[in-house]
Scaffold this active site. Structure first.
Site, short mmCIF file in Angstrom:
data_model
loop_
_atom_site.label_atom_id
_atom_site.label_comp_id
_atom_site.label_asym_id
_atom_site.label_seq_id
_atom_site.Cartn_x
_atom_site.Cartn_y
_atom_site.Cartn_z
N HIS A 1 -10.72 -2.38 11.21
CA HIS A 1 -9.64 -3.20 10.96
C HIS A 1 -9.48 -4.39 11.96
O HIS A 1 -8.49 -4.41 12.63
CB HIS A 1 -8.44 -2.36 10.64
CG HIS A 1 -7.40 -3.02 9.88
ND1 HIS A 1 -6.09 -2.60 10.26
CD2 HIS A 1 -7.24 -3.93 9.13
CE1 HIS A 1 -5.14 -3.39 9.14
NE2 HIS A 1 -5.83 -4.05 8.63
N TYR B 1 -1.68 -3.54 -6.60
CA TYR B 1 -1.65 -4.08 -5.42
C TYR B 1 -2.84 -4.27 -4.68
O TYR B 1 -3.56 -3.18 -4.66
CB TYR B 1 -0.45 -3.24 -4.42
CG TYR B 1 -0.41 -3.98 -3.08
CD1 TYR B 1 0.16 -5.10 -2.81
CD2 TYR B 1 -0.93 -3.19 -2.00
CE1 TYR B 1 0.02 -5.67 -1.70
CE2 TYR B 1 -1.03 -3.89 -0.71
CZ TYR B 1 -0.18 -4.94 -0.58
OH TYR B 1 -0.37 -5.84 0.37
N ASP C 1 -9.49 -9.57 8.91
CA ASP C 1 -9.05 -8.37 8.59
C ASP C 1 -10.07 -7.12 8.76
O ASP C 1 -9.69 -6.25 9.27
CB ASP C 1 -8.61 -8.50 6.93
CG ASP C 1 -7.74 -7.05 6.85
OD1 ASP C 1 -7.01 -6.93 7.63
OD2 ASP C 1 -7.90 -6.54 5.64
N SER D 1 -1.54 -3.85 10.05
CA SER D 1 -1.23 -4.63 8.89
C SER D 1 0.14 -5.46 9.58
O SER D 1 1.04 -5.13 10.02
CB SER D 1 -0.78 -4.09 7.87
OG SER D 1 -1.94 -3.41 7.65
N LYS E 1 -9.78 -2.17 1.57
CA LYS E 1 -9.58 -1.32 2.48
C LYS E 1 -10.08 0.22 2.06
O LYS E 1 -10.85 0.97 2.83
CB LYS E 1 -8.01 -1.08 2.46
CG LYS E 1 -7.01 -1.88 2.87
CD LYS E 1 -7.23 -2.34 4.17
CE LYS E 1 -6.38 -3.50 4.49
NZ LYS E 1 -6.79 -4.20 5.83
N CYS F 1 0.95 -7.95 11.84
CA CYS F 1 1.02 -7.99 13.23
C CYS F 1 0.50 -9.41 13.65
O CYS F 1 -0.05 -9.52 14.96
CB CYS F 1 0.50 -6.82 13.93
SG CYS F 1 1.39 -5.46 13.66
N ARG G 1 0.87 -1.21 0.06
CA ARG G 1 -0.21 -0.09 -0.12
C ARG G 1 0.61 1.31 0.03
O ARG G 1 1.93 1.37 0.56
CB ARG G 1 -0.81 0.10 1.45
CG ARG G 1 -1.94 -0.88 1.12
CD ARG G 1 -3.24 -0.88 2.27
NE ARG G 1 -2.29 -1.21 3.51
CZ ARG G 1 -2.03 -0.59 4.64
NH1 ARG G 1 -1.89 0.70 4.35
NH2 ARG G 1 -1.51 -1.11 5.42
N ARG H 1 1.82 -11.97 -0.77
CA ARG H 1 0.70 -12.23 -0.14
C ARG H 1 0.14 -13.43 -0.75
O ARG H 1 0.48 -14.07 -1.74
CB ARG H 1 -0.25 -11.29 -0.28
CG ARG H 1 0.32 -9.88 -0.07
CD ARG H 1 -0.21 -9.63 1.24
NE ARG H 1 0.24 -8.51 1.93
CZ ARG H 1 -0.64 -8.21 3.06
NH1 ARG H 1 -1.95 -8.35 3.47
NH2 ARG H 1 -0.30 -6.92 3.66
C1 OXD Z 1 -3.20 -4.88 5.23
C2 OXD Z 1 -4.11 -5.89 4.48
O1 OXD Z 1 -2.30 -4.20 4.65
O2 OXD Z 1 -4.96 -6.37 5.02
O3 OXD Z 1 -3.81 -4.21 6.40
O4 OXD Z 1 -3.74 -6.18 3.36
MN MN Z 2 -5.46 -5.29 7.07
#
Ligand code: OXD
Ligand code: MN
Length: 556
Positions: free
Chosen positions: A192, A163, A239, A214, A172, A216, A35, A336
């Site tokens: 989130h 992306y 998420d 993100s 998002k 974590c 991002r 990913r």
């Molecule tokens: C983030 C995702 O970046 O979920 O938080 O992709």
């Molecule tokens: Mn996320």
């Protein structure tokens, strides 16, 4: 550069159908791997409503810029029209959307991530109130990349990036940035957050949500395989959570997505066995691997932290021959997978329930190697909102910025709140007033480390021990010990049987050191001051209570 020409490769490369059925490797443009928050704008009509937490342009100027950049950008390409729902179509909380895109990878990813199909067009009919997404990768030029949000028009317009977080506009852009703004107006929260059910040995399932920035460990938490016998975690979401006050005065959560877009490196049988199984399930939907390495002989994706030895013949995420001795990573740190949630062996049977699930606890976490204890219960809702407002985390590779520096990230929403965060804190306080049975709020931190940087807590499947304490608390089975920053477990109530951890280490995990908190509180004050008179007085009050404690501690 045309989409088909990225890195001189096909868009999708078939992986080994025996071990990764329906699995495909995709390599992105090398500059388009995370991002880009500095190119992400929230174009509220009033700059103050965007707040200091968002980049802002006047909507007319933003539209003009995007119109120029988009002129002719899809010429000669295929345009995909993607009608989709966020949320179960029968849910009163679901929203209809349409995205157009000129990228097959985006179209396929949206098919995995959302409930997509013609039925959505029938549902929209003649209505105008669906969310609109315009997406084109243009020529992939990072200098012509923008992700712009127009909350008043329920519109997202994204150019120059393929992306996930920039291009899968249901995620998002809509489910957090636009949805948070809709939530402010309509009286709900877009967060989130993970949603999970925790089943105890008596068979009772307690639902919780957990906000974490993100990369974590949200996905690992969402699919956790319990290290404690008799406990089981059921996945509802990994998420995003949409939270509504139900008719019964409880907080109800739905996951608007049906797929998971998770970080590949580090995923293994130790960290997330259910994900390893899901990635190899390949049942209903394809599974995509983006920017991982490739084990050439086995034709399987490969990343750092995968189980087993490093295979002898690996190409890296840019399709170049790779060996461990090179000192580079084979998989991009933000590589990913995109996988259907229906492939997860831990999927909750409530996943498709249009009403969602009732939430008993809200966890707020981050990656903090110092100061923040393993788990702390808030005294009440207002204190919990303060805990969320003060949250911070050491940054990761999920967004393009310096890695490992502490940044404040309230409720893990800093990059995703589509309006002024001062108003967002106020909105949380207001939601709390409407809840006759509010969930309890907890600060959690799996990442506290000793002076040599070694993690004090084992994490992953062992986190069930913390979850057990939390569900014991909300089900009134155990007491707690009061500290100036909240309630912590009586150490006898934290189930540590079978874990080799020193008593002193456990004490260190819960240490509340006023000297360390001095700097922390000063930083929190500095961060919150930027919201000026939009910062609710209640949040400042909570901060003042902490300052008074420090003053007393200094004197004694
Ligand atoms: C983030 C995702 O970046 O979920 O938080 O992709
Ligand atoms: Mn996320």
């Amino acid at each position: 550069m045309r989409e088909e020409e990225i890195a001189g490769n096909r868009i999708f490369c078939h992986l080994n159908p025996q071990t990764y059925p329906n699995g495909f490797l995709h390599r992105s443009h090398p500059t388009d791997v995370a991002r880009t928050e500095h190119l992400t704008f929230v174009c509220q009509s009033d700059k103050e409503n965007a707040g200091p937490n968002n980049n802002w342009l006047p909507p007319a100027e933003a539209r003009e810029r995007l119109t120029k950049l988009s002129d002719g950008c899809m010429r000669g390409r295929t345009m995909y029209v993607l009608p989709y729902m966020m949320g179960h179509p029968d849910s009163p909380y679901a929203k209809a959307c349409v995205q157009i895109t000129d990228v097959s990878y985006v179209a396929v990813s949206m098919r995995i991530m959302t409930r997509l199909g013609k039925f959505v067009l029938d549902k929209i009919g003649n209505r105008e109130d669906f969310v609109k997404g315009l997406h084109s990768v243009g020529d992939f030029d990072p200098n012509k990349r923008f992700i712009m949000h127009f909350p008043d028009d329920h519109l997202v317009w994204s150019v120059g990036s393929g992306y996930g977080g920039n291009a899968l506009l249901g995620k998002k852009c809509f489910s957090l940035r636009i949805a948070s703004w809709l939530g402010l107006q309509e009286g709900w929260l877009a967060e989130h957050m993970v949603i999970i059910g925790i089943e105890d040995p008596e068979g009772k399932v307690t639902y919780i949500t957990a906000a974490m920035p993100s990369a974590c460990g949200k996905t690992n938490l969402a699919m956790l395989e319990s290290a404690l016998p008799g406990y089981k975690v059921w996945t509802v979401g990994d998420d995003i959570a949409w939270l509504n006050v139900g008719p019964d005065g409880r907080l109800w959560a739905i996951n608007p997505e049906i797929g998971m877009f998770g970080v590949a490196p580090g995923t293994s049988m130790k960290t997330n066995p259910n994900m390893v199984r899901a990635l190899r399930a390949g049942k209903f939907y394809p599974t995509l691997f983006t920017n991982t390495g490739l084990n050439v002989d086995a034709n399987e994706p490969w990343w750092e932290g995968m189980d087993g030895p490093v295979p002898p013949n690996v190409v890296d995420w840019q399709n170049k021959p790779w060996s461990a001795s090179q000192g580079t990573k084979a998989a991009h740190p933000n590589s990913r997978f995109t996988v259907s949630i229906y492939h997860s062996p831990s999927l909750s049977k409530e996943f498709d329930n249009p009403k969602g699930v009732p939430i008993s606890a809200v966890l707020l976490g981050g990656r903090r190697t110092r100061i923040i204890p393993l788990v702390v219960e808030a005294f009440n809702w207002q204190h919990g909102v303060f805990m969320g407002a003060r949250s911070g985390s050491e940054t990761t590779a999920a967004a393009a910025h310096q890695i490992g520096v502490l940044r404040r990230d309230p409720m893990a929403m800093l990059p995703f709140c589509g309006y002024n965060m001062g108003d967002y804190f106020r909105h949380w306080l207001n939601i709390g007033r409407r809840l006759t049975h509010p969930p309890r709020i907890y600060s959690v931190n799996w990442f506290r480390a000793d002076d040599d940087g070694r993690f004090l807590w084992p994490g992953f499947g062992e986190n069930i021990r913390v979850l057990k304490w939390i569900i014991d608390r909300v089900n009134n089975r155990v007491g707690a010990k009061e500290t100036p920053i909240g309630l912590v477990p009586d150490l006898g109530d934290l189930e540590l049987d079978g874990l080799s951890i020193e008593k002193t280490t456990v004490q260190e995990l819960f240490e509340v050191n006023p000297e360390e908190w001095e700097g922390e509180i000063a930083e929190i004050q500095k961060f919150l001051t930027q919201f000026g008179d939009r910062l609710p007085r209640e949040i400042q009050q909570e901060l003042d209570t902490k300052k008074a404690w420090l003053q007393r501690a200094r004197r004694s």
